[in-house]
Design an enzyme around this catalytic site. Structure first.
Site, short mmCIF file in Angstrom:
data_model
loop_
_atom_site.label_atom_id
_atom_site.label_comp_id
_atom_site.label_asym_id
_atom_site.label_seq_id
_atom_site.Cartn_x
_atom_site.Cartn_y
_atom_site.Cartn_z
N PHE A 76 65.36 -10.77 -56.19
CA PHE A 76 65.54 -9.53 -55.42
C PHE A 76 64.39 -9.39 -54.42
O PHE A 76 64.63 -9.11 -53.24
CB PHE A 76 65.57 -8.31 -56.36
CG PHE A 76 65.80 -7.01 -55.64
CD1 PHE A 76 67.08 -6.50 -55.51
CD2 PHE A 76 64.75 -6.30 -55.06
CE1 PHE A 76 67.31 -5.30 -54.84
CE2 PHE A 76 64.96 -5.11 -54.38
CZ PHE A 76 66.25 -4.61 -54.26
N ASN B 92 75.42 -16.97 -55.86
CA ASN B 92 74.52 -17.24 -54.74
C ASN B 92 74.15 -18.71 -54.70
O ASN B 92 74.05 -19.38 -55.72
CB ASN B 92 73.27 -16.34 -54.82
CG ASN B 92 72.12 -16.99 -55.57
OD1 ASN B 92 71.38 -17.79 -55.03
ND2 ASN B 92 72.00 -16.66 -56.86
N PHE C 274 66.26 -20.95 -52.44
CA PHE C 274 64.84 -20.62 -52.30
C PHE C 274 64.43 -20.32 -50.85
O PHE C 274 63.43 -20.82 -50.35
CB PHE C 274 63.93 -21.74 -52.84
CG PHE C 274 63.93 -21.90 -54.34
CD1 PHE C 274 64.44 -20.92 -55.18
CD2 PHE C 274 63.40 -23.05 -54.91
CE1 PHE C 274 64.42 -21.09 -56.56
CE2 PHE C 274 63.37 -23.23 -56.30
CZ PHE C 274 63.89 -22.24 -57.12
N SER D 261 67.03 -22.97 -61.16
CA SER D 261 67.94 -22.54 -60.10
C SER D 261 68.86 -23.70 -59.75
O SER D 261 68.39 -24.83 -59.61
CB SER D 261 67.16 -22.10 -58.86
OG SER D 261 66.49 -20.90 -59.13
N ASN E 199 70.37 -24.31 -57.00
CA ASN E 199 70.57 -24.51 -55.56
C ASN E 199 69.52 -25.36 -54.86
O ASN E 199 69.50 -25.45 -53.64
CB ASN E 199 70.69 -23.15 -54.87
CG ASN E 199 71.79 -22.31 -55.51
OD1 ASN E 199 72.92 -22.77 -55.65
ND2 ASN E 199 71.45 -21.10 -55.92
N THR E 200 68.61 -25.95 -55.64
CA THR E 200 67.65 -26.90 -55.08
C THR E 200 67.94 -28.24 -55.75
O THR E 200 67.81 -28.36 -56.97
CB THR E 200 66.20 -26.45 -55.35
OG1 THR E 200 65.96 -25.24 -54.63
CG2 THR E 200 65.19 -27.51 -54.92
N LYS F 218 61.38 -20.63 -67.11
CA LYS F 218 62.71 -20.02 -66.97
C LYS F 218 63.77 -21.10 -67.03
O LYS F 218 63.75 -22.05 -66.23
CB LYS F 218 62.81 -19.25 -65.66
CG LYS F 218 64.14 -18.52 -65.49
CD LYS F 218 64.09 -17.51 -64.37
CE LYS F 218 65.41 -16.80 -64.16
NZ LYS F 218 65.34 -15.79 -63.10
N ASN G 63 68.60 -18.22 -66.21
CA ASN G 63 68.95 -18.21 -64.80
C ASN G 63 70.48 -18.11 -64.66
O ASN G 63 71.19 -17.88 -65.64
CB ASN G 63 68.40 -19.48 -64.13
CG ASN G 63 67.91 -19.22 -62.72
OD1 ASN G 63 68.64 -18.62 -61.93
ND2 ASN G 63 66.70 -19.64 -62.41
#
Ligand SMILES: Cc1cc2nc3c(=O)[nH]c(=O)nc-3n(C[C@H](O)[C@H](O)[C@H](O)COP(=O)(O)O)c2cc1C
Length: 343
Positions: A66, A113, A117, A178, A180-181, A219, A248
């Protein structure tokens, strides 16, 4: 009552009419302009607790993503959160993936999403956090660290993040989950985790003086194979890190999502459709660690009952993000009031 308390009920439907990422950008601008709502984070003294060597005014925190650039810690704490986690922050600024890259699934109360990053980098975050610390030294702000997409040396990235940011952090998070990397989640293997957490702890111990050092949390994803969960639990129990954040976003798509078209977007799914999967992962990690490792439970929390379920599954603290998109920040005092009633 602050201006934001009056505007919030009008603002939410307007924001929902916008593309999700634009709505988020406007929300951050409004918060920076002092238009956020107000609720006391210490309204219920019975909810206060100690964890990671810190005194939390309540167990409900804002989860990472956020406030990626450490711009609105103050307004979010003033909205009632007991703590805020900023980031993920990478050493260098980077733009993230092409837009559109955030999608709401309103019928499912979910979000997908694939931001990747996007953030202004560690130096920009350091400047803001240092200014914030001058004003509010006791506020609890965790710093979530990531790696740059083009970096060949992950450990070096997490070390740089810790070098720059440990001195302004209440706790540090090694985010290896995450989706997305490219390659990031492979760093959840224990050999890699050990390298990363050691790099972060070394850097932290060099830069933090004159106060207890911030805890280092890892995480994790809700999509790990059982053997990986077992290995991470052993690693955490043996002191490899000071706590776990579970979890996550998921790359899975549970059956029965109503928004079939959006559900096919690539990225991490969060919000209500993640609740069960992440709570089950939390309960498994609590069992595997014999409750000896403090954990933050996150994923799909949108009510006091959800928060209570995370605590019952073994969490010491709880975080949320996606439910804010649908409920607005008035959700925070509602959860706190509900938790206090249950006590
Ligand atoms: C738009 C968006 C961006 C996120 N960015 C990050 C991030 O940068 N780092 C991170 O560790 N988690 C990130 N997350 C994951 C959240 O911190 C959280 O773990 C996940 O969304 C589950 O909680 P929720 O269901 O309450 O949203 C992001 C989530 C969303 C929805």
């Amino acid at each position: 009552m602050a201006l934001g308390d009056l505007l919030a009920p009008i603002g939410l439907p307007l924001l929902r009419a916008l593309d999700a990422e634009r709505a988020h950008g406007l929300t951050v601008k409004a918060l920076k302009a002092g238009l956020g709502p107000t609720a006391r984070s210490d309204a219920h003294p019975a909810l206060a607790l100690e964890a990671f060597g810190l005194r939390f005014p309540n167990p409900i925190g804002l989860s990472a993503g956020f406030d990626k650039n450490a711009e609105v810690m103050g307004p979010m704490l003033d909205a009632g959160f007991g703590f805020v986690e900023v980031g993920s922050i990478t050493p260098k600024p980077q733009p993230g993936n092409p837009r559109p890259r955030v999608f709401r699934l309103p019928a499912d109360r979910g979000v997908i999403n694939r931001l990747g990053f996007n953030n202004e980098g560690a130096e920009a975050a350091r400047r803001r956090l240092e200014a914030f610390r001058q004003e509010r030294p006791a506020a609890i702000v965790g710093v979530n660290l990531g790696k740059n997409k083009d970096s060949a040396d992950a450990a070096a990235d997490y070390r740089i993040g810790a070098e720059k940011l440990a001195y302004v952090a209440s706790y540090l998070v090694v985010n290896v989950s995450s989706p997305n990397t490219p390659g990031l989640r492979a760093l959840q293997s224990v050999d890699d985790l050990r390298r990363l957490t050691e790099a972060v702890r070394d850097a932290r111990d060099r830069v933090v003086t004159g106060r207890p050092v911030p805890a280092v949390l890892v995480k994790i994803a809700p999509d790990l194979a059982p053997a990986d969960e077992e290995a991470i639990a052993r690693f955490a129990r043996d002191g490899g890190c000071d706590g776990l954040i579970v979890s996550n976003t998921t790359i899975a798509r549970p059956d029965g999502l109503a928004d079939k078209a959006k559900a096919q977007e690539t990225g991490g799914l969060s919000g209500r459709p993640l609740f069960r999967r992440s709570t089950e992962a939390l309960a498994r990690m609590a069992a595997l660690t014999d409750g000896a490792v403090p954990m933050i439970g996150v994923g799909g929390v949108g009510s006091a009952g959800d928060a209570r379920a995370k605590l019952a599954a073994g969490a010491t603290l709880v975080q949320l993000y996606s439910a804010l998109v649908f409920e607005g920040p008035q959700l925070i005092p509602r959860i706190l009031d509900g938790l206090a009633r249950a006590d």
